[in-house]
Design a protein around this motif. Structure first.
Motif, PDB file in Angstrom:
ATOM      1  N   GLU A 198       1.092  -0.977  -0.266  1.00  0.00           N
ATOM      2  CA  GLU A 198       0.244   0.098   0.104  1.00  0.00           C
ATOM      3  C   GLU A 198       0.835   1.105   0.157  1.00  0.00           C
ATOM      4  O   GLU A 198       0.908   2.351  -0.661  1.00  0.00           O
ATOM      5  N   ILE A 199       1.892   0.960   0.696  1.00  0.00           N
ATOM      6  CA  ILE A 199       2.693   2.280   0.710  1.00  0.00           C
ATOM      7  C   ILE A 199       2.954   2.413  -0.951  1.00  0.00           C
ATOM      8  O   ILE A 199       3.546   3.801  -0.979  1.00  0.00           O
ATOM      9  N   GLU A 200       4.380   1.443  -1.474  1.00  0.00           N
ATOM     10  CA  GLU A 200       5.020   2.028  -2.665  1.00  0.00           C
ATOM     11  C   GLU A 200       3.463   2.040  -3.001  1.00  0.00           C
ATOM     12  O   GLU A 200       3.545   2.898  -4.401  1.00  0.00           O
ATOM     13  N   ASP A 201       1.793   2.030  -3.544  1.00  0.00           N
ATOM     14  CA  ASP A 201       0.813   1.716  -4.297  1.00  0.00           C
ATOM     15  C   ASP A 201       1.108   3.505  -4.369  1.00  0.00           C
ATOM     16  O   ASP A 201       0.737   4.270  -5.461  1.00  0.00           O
ATOM     17  N   LEU A 202       0.968   3.729  -3.011  1.00  0.00           N
ATOM     18  CA  LEU A 202       0.662   5.637  -2.066  1.00  0.00           C
ATOM     19  C   LEU A 202       1.988   5.926  -2.892  1.00  0.00           C
ATOM     20  O   LEU A 202       1.337   7.703  -3.096  1.00  0.00           O
ATOM     21  N   SER A 203       2.851   5.780  -2.852  1.00  0.00           N
ATOM     22  CA  SER A 203       4.055   6.264  -3.533  1.00  0.00           C
ATOM     23  C   SER A 203       4.080   6.860  -5.066  1.00  0.00           C
ATOM     24  O   SER A 203       4.749   7.727  -5.691  1.00  0.00           O
TER      25      SER A 203
END
Length: 115
Positions: free
Chosen positions: A70-75
């Motif tokens: 999810e963090i990678e997607d947000l980034s």
């Protein structure tokens, strides 16, 4: 061995041990059993890593925290937004100018109190 040099004796002994270890290790690595053992160890490691990742995802979800994916997607989404804003600024003539505000004085004296 007629030499009385302990370092030479140690080097000879180490060389013989290395030859013996290479012959045993080389023969072992060529066997089918060794290949099956290494395949099994690799599969077990991958299964363990997958289980740990799933456990971490559950723990993060229980703590109401984002997972790594999810963090990678947000980034990635933020990067796309920044790129879009950059294109918009470029079409409008560059980044907006900052307002000229009065800056506080840089002195060692504290500001005077106004009553």
């Amino acid at each position: 061995m007629t030499s009385t040099d302990p370092a030479a004796m140690f080097r000879d002994m180490l060389g013989e041990w290395e030859k013996m270890a290479n012959s045993v290790g080389g023969g072992l690595a060529k066997s089918d059993e060794f290949a099956r053992l290494m395949h099994g160890a690799t599969a077990a490691q991958m299964n363990n890593q997958e289980a740990v990742n799933a456990m971490m995802a559950r723990a993060l979800a229980a703590a109401n925290m984002p997972s790594r994916a999810e963090i990678e997607d947000l980034s990635a989404r933020l990067s796309r937004m920044e790129a879009t804003l950059g294109r918009i600024e470029e079409r409008l003539g560059g980044p907006p100018a900052r307002a000229n505000r009065p800056r506080p004085s840089r002195t060692r004296k504290p500001p005077e109190k106004k009553d």
